[in-house]
Design a protein around this motif. Structure first.
Motif, PDB file in Angstrom:
ATOM      1  N   SER A  97       0.821  -1.206   0.000  1.00 29.04           N
ATOM      2  CA  SER A  97       0.000   0.000   0.000  1.00 29.04           C
ATOM      3  C   SER A  97       0.858   1.260   0.000  1.00 29.04           C
ATOM      4  CB  SER A  97      -0.931  -0.009   1.214  1.00 29.04           C
ATOM      5  OG  SER A  97      -1.649   1.190   1.289  1.00 29.04           O
ATOM      6  N   ARG A  98       1.879   1.270   0.818  1.00 32.74           N
ATOM      7  CA  ARG A  98       2.765   2.436   0.862  1.00 32.74           C
ATOM      8  C   ARG A  98       3.530   2.611  -0.452  1.00 32.74           C
ATOM      9  NH1 ARG A  98       1.778   1.072   5.691  1.00 32.74           N
ATOM     10  NH2 ARG A  98       1.632   2.471   7.454  1.00 32.74           N
ATOM     11  N   LEU A  99       3.892   1.502  -1.079  1.00 31.91           N
ATOM     12  CA  LEU A  99       4.552   1.553  -2.378  1.00 31.91           C
ATOM     13  C   LEU A  99       3.609   2.139  -3.429  1.00 31.91           C
ATOM     14  CD1 LEU A  99       7.102   0.732  -4.029  1.00 31.91           C
ATOM     15  CD2 LEU A  99       5.915  -1.418  -4.490  1.00 31.91           C
ATOM     16  N   LEU A 100       2.350   1.749  -3.391  1.00 32.18           N
ATOM     17  CA  LEU A 100       1.364   2.285  -4.325  1.00 32.18           C
ATOM     18  C   LEU A 100       1.162   3.783  -4.120  1.00 32.18           C
ATOM     19  CD1 LEU A 100      -1.287  -0.565  -4.146  1.00 32.18           C
ATOM     20  CD2 LEU A 100       0.241  -0.066  -6.054  1.00 32.18           C
ATOM     21  N   ILE A 101       1.129   4.218  -2.864  1.00 31.87           N
ATOM     22  CA  ILE A 101       0.977   5.641  -2.567  1.00 31.87           C
ATOM     23  C   ILE A 101       2.208   6.415  -3.046  1.00 31.87           C
ATOM     24  CG2 ILE A 101       0.797   7.345  -0.715  1.00 31.87           C
ATOM     25  CD1 ILE A 101      -0.963   5.243   0.773  1.00 31.87           C
ATOM     26  N   ALA A 102       3.382   5.843  -2.832  1.00 32.92           N
ATOM     27  CA  ALA A 102       4.612   6.494  -3.304  1.00 32.92           C
ATOM     28  C   ALA A 102       4.622   6.590  -4.828  1.00 32.92           C
ATOM     29  CB  ALA A 102       5.841   5.720  -2.816  1.00 32.92           C
ATOM     30  N   PHE A 103       4.182   5.528  -5.492  1.00 33.89           N
ATOM     31  CA  PHE A 103       4.088   5.553  -6.949  1.00 33.89           C
ATOM     32  C   PHE A 103       3.112   6.631  -7.401  1.00 33.89           C
ATOM     33  CE2 PHE A 103       2.123   4.239 -10.947  1.00 33.89           C
ATOM     34  CZ  PHE A 103       3.246   4.140 -11.749  1.00 33.89           C
ATOM     35  N   GLY A 104       2.014   6.765  -6.689  1.00 36.99           N
ATOM     36  CA  GLY A 104       1.040   7.805  -7.013  1.00 36.99           C
ATOM     37  C   GLY A 104       1.631   9.192  -6.883  1.00 36.99           C
ATOM     38  N   ALA A 105       2.399   9.408  -5.827  1.00 35.60           N
ATOM     39  CA  ALA A 105       3.025  10.716  -5.625  1.00 35.60           C
ATOM     40  C   ALA A 105       4.049  11.006  -6.718  1.00 35.60           C
ATOM     41  CB  ALA A 105       3.689  10.767  -4.251  1.00 35.60           C
TER      42      ALA A 105
ATOM     43  N   MET B 232      -1.664   9.466 -15.628  1.00 35.90           N
ATOM     44  CA  MET B 232      -2.724   9.742 -14.663  1.00 35.90           C
ATOM     45  C   MET B 232      -3.574   8.496 -14.412  1.00 35.90           C
ATOM     46  SD  MET B 232      -5.525  12.803 -14.479  1.00 35.90           S
ATOM     47  CE  MET B 232      -6.528  12.245 -15.825  1.00 35.90           C
ATOM     48  N   ILE B 233      -3.895   7.750 -15.449  1.00 39.10           N
ATOM     49  CA  ILE B 233      -4.637   6.505 -15.258  1.00 39.10           C
ATOM     50  C   ILE B 233      -3.860   5.580 -14.334  1.00 39.10           C
ATOM     51  CG2 ILE B 233      -5.480   4.409 -16.400  1.00 39.10           C
ATOM     52  CD1 ILE B 233      -5.998   6.178 -18.906  1.00 39.10           C
ATOM     53  N   TRP B 234      -2.579   5.485 -14.552  1.00 43.37           N
ATOM     54  CA  TRP B 234      -1.750   4.597 -13.731  1.00 43.37           C
ATOM     55  C   TRP B 234      -1.767   5.022 -12.266  1.00 43.37           C
ATOM     56  CZ3 TRP B 234       1.914   0.536 -14.643  1.00 43.37           C
ATOM     57  CH2 TRP B 234       1.824  -0.012 -15.922  1.00 43.37           C
ATOM     58  N   TYR B 235      -1.438   6.278 -11.984  1.00 44.78           N
ATOM     59  CA  TYR B 235      -1.305   6.625 -10.573  1.00 44.78           C
ATOM     60  C   TYR B 235      -2.647   6.733  -9.867  1.00 44.78           C
ATOM     61  CZ  TYR B 235      -1.922  11.761 -11.195  1.00 44.78           C
ATOM     62  OH  TYR B 235      -2.403  13.024 -11.446  1.00 44.78           O
ATOM     63  N   VAL B 236      -3.705   7.115 -10.566  1.00 49.07           N
ATOM     64  CA  VAL B 236      -5.021   7.187  -9.925  1.00 49.07           C
ATOM     65  C   VAL B 236      -5.519   5.793  -9.572  1.00 49.07           C
ATOM     66  CG1 VAL B 236      -7.450   7.719 -10.372  1.00 49.07           C
ATOM     67  CG2 VAL B 236      -5.705   9.423 -10.845  1.00 49.07           C
ATOM     68  N   MET B 237      -5.364   4.847 -10.478  1.00 47.14           N
ATOM     69  CA  MET B 237      -5.853   3.492 -10.200  1.00 47.14           C
ATOM     70  C   MET B 237      -5.076   2.837  -9.066  1.00 47.14           C
ATOM     71  SD  MET B 237      -8.509   3.171 -11.982  1.00 47.14           S
ATOM     72  CE  MET B 237      -8.837   1.498 -11.466  1.00 47.14           C
ATOM     73  N   PHE B 238      -3.778   3.025  -9.035  1.00 46.63           N
ATOM     74  CA  PHE B 238      -2.993   2.417  -7.956  1.00 46.63           C
ATOM     75  C   PHE B 238      -3.245   3.113  -6.621  1.00 46.63           C
ATOM     76  CE2 PHE B 238      -0.022   0.824 -11.433  1.00 46.63           C
ATOM     77  CZ  PHE B 238      -0.641  -0.410 -11.466  1.00 46.63           C
ATOM     78  N   ALA B 239      -3.448   4.415  -6.646  1.00 42.46           N
ATOM     79  CA  ALA B 239      -3.800   5.118  -5.405  1.00 42.46           C
ATOM     80  C   ALA B 239      -5.182   4.684  -4.924  1.00 42.46           C
ATOM     81  CB  ALA B 239      -3.750   6.626  -5.615  1.00 42.46           C
ATOM     82  N   ALA B 240      -6.093   4.421  -5.846  1.00 41.01           N
ATOM     83  CA  ALA B 240      -7.427   3.940  -5.465  1.00 41.01           C
ATOM     84  C   ALA B 240      -7.323   2.583  -4.784  1.00 41.01           C
ATOM     85  CB  ALA B 240      -8.327   3.858  -6.690  1.00 41.01           C
ATOM     86  N   ALA B 241      -6.472   1.714  -5.289  1.00 38.94           N
ATOM     87  CA  ALA B 241      -6.274   0.409  -4.648  1.00 38.94           C
ATOM     88  C   ALA B 241      -5.680   0.581  -3.256  1.00 38.94           C
ATOM     89  CB  ALA B 241      -5.371  -0.468  -5.513  1.00 38.94           C
ATOM     90  N   ALA B 242      -4.708   1.468  -3.124  1.00 40.81           N
ATOM     91  CA  ALA B 242      -4.127   1.726  -1.804  1.00 40.81           C
ATOM     92  C   ALA B 242      -5.170   2.295  -0.856  1.00 40.81           C
ATOM     93  CB  ALA B 242      -2.938   2.687  -1.923  1.00 40.81           C
ATOM     94  N   GLY B 243      -6.074   3.095  -1.393  1.00 37.26           N
ATOM     95  CA  GLY B 243      -7.132   3.676  -0.571  1.00 37.26           C
ATOM     96  C   GLY B 243      -8.046   2.634   0.040  1.00 37.26           C
ATOM     97  N   VAL B 244      -8.207   1.510  -0.621  1.00 34.67           N
ATOM     98  CA  VAL B 244      -9.013   0.431  -0.051  1.00 34.67           C
ATOM     99  C   VAL B 244      -8.327  -0.106   1.201  1.00 34.67           C
ATOM    100  CG1 VAL B 244      -9.925  -1.897  -0.447  1.00 34.67           C
ATOM    101  CG2 VAL B 244     -10.048  -0.170  -2.260  1.00 34.67           C
ATOM    102  N   TYR B 245      -7.018  -0.292   1.138  1.00 30.28           N
ATOM    103  CA  TYR B 245      -6.285  -0.795   2.302  1.00 30.28           C
ATOM    104  C   TYR B 245      -6.198   0.252   3.406  1.00 30.28           C
ATOM    105  CZ  TYR B 245      -2.663  -2.692   5.256  1.00 30.28           C
ATOM    106  OH  TYR B 245      -1.971  -3.147   6.341  1.00 30.28           O
ATOM    107  N   GLU B 246      -5.850   1.471   3.025  1.00 34.67           N
ATOM    108  CA  GLU B 246      -5.638   2.532   4.011  1.00 34.67           C
ATOM    109  C   GLU B 246      -6.934   3.090   4.579  1.00 34.67           C
ATOM    110  OE1 GLU B 246      -2.688   3.450   5.166  1.00 34.67           O
ATOM    111  OE2 GLU B 246      -1.533   2.198   3.787  1.00 34.67           O
ATOM    112  N   GLY B 247      -8.043   2.900   3.860  1.00 34.96           N
ATOM    113  CA  GLY B 247      -9.336   3.388   4.330  1.00 34.96           C
ATOM    114  C   GLY B 247      -9.501   4.889   4.161  1.00 34.96           C
ATOM    115  N   PHE B 248      -8.846   5.471   3.154  1.00 38.00           N
ATOM    116  CA  PHE B 248      -8.995   6.920   2.980  1.00 38.00           C
ATOM    117  C   PHE B 248     -10.001   7.286   1.902  1.00 38.00           C
ATOM    118  CE2 PHE B 248      -4.833   6.167   0.748  1.00 38.00           C
ATOM    119  CZ  PHE B 248      -5.221   6.439  -0.540  1.00 38.00           C
TER     120      PHE B 248
END
Length: 159
Positions: A6-14, A49-65
């Motif tokens: 999840s943290r890796l996905l958020i970092a990728f999004g950033a 944008m498609i890449w980072y939004v989709m991966f951040a959305a997946a991380a959001g499921v884990y992080e609950g944001f």
């Protein structure tokens, strides 16, 4: 492992957001300073944008944001677990839909190319099935436990 992913996905999004900002900045510079806008910048930034939004959305499921009815959860307390299980189940089903239909979409457009980039159109859609799988992986433990995020699970053990 899920927390690290999840943290890796958020970092990728950033990083993706920063890269997209740089690409758009280059496009604006090219258009207004050089009077020649690069042809690849628009498509590259859209795909990124498609890449980072989709991966951040997946991380959001884990992080609950993701947006949720936190007030209702707080008011109901432990009796909100069936609601949390239901919402997590809906997220898992949506992830499964993204996995199945995203895979079909990637397969269907694999022969088409993005003219300005020279890559397969499927490159733009690969995040759909991957993030769908991640959403399912992150949502299923929430369906089982009735907790909405990893933070909720950790916080419940502290009380």
């Amino acid at each position: 492992m899920a927390a690290s992913l999840s943290r890796l996905l958020i970092a990728f999004g950033a990083i993706g957001l920063l890269a997209m900002t740089a690409i758009i900045g280059w496009q604006v510079f090219g258009r207004f300073v050089l009077n020649s806008s690069p042809s690849w910048t628009e498509q590259a930034s859209l795909i990124l944008m498609i890449w980072y939004v989709m991966f951040a959305a997946a991380a959001g499921v884990y992080e609950g944001f993701h947006i949720r009815i936190a007030l209702l959860e707080e008011k109901l307390g432990p009796s909100a677990r069936p609601l949390l299980r239901f919402t997590a189940l809906v997220v898992a089903v949506i992830g499964l839909v993204l996995l199945v239909y995203g895979t079909q979409l990637c397969w269907a457009v694999r022969g088409n190319s993005v003219p300005s980039l020279g890559v397969s159109r499927a490159v733009a859609y690969v995040p759909l099935p991957v993030s769908g799988l991640l959403m399912v992986m992150f949502a299923l433990p929430q369906v089982i436990s009735g907790r909405h995020s990893a933070e909720d699970a950790a916080g419940e053990g502290e009380g």
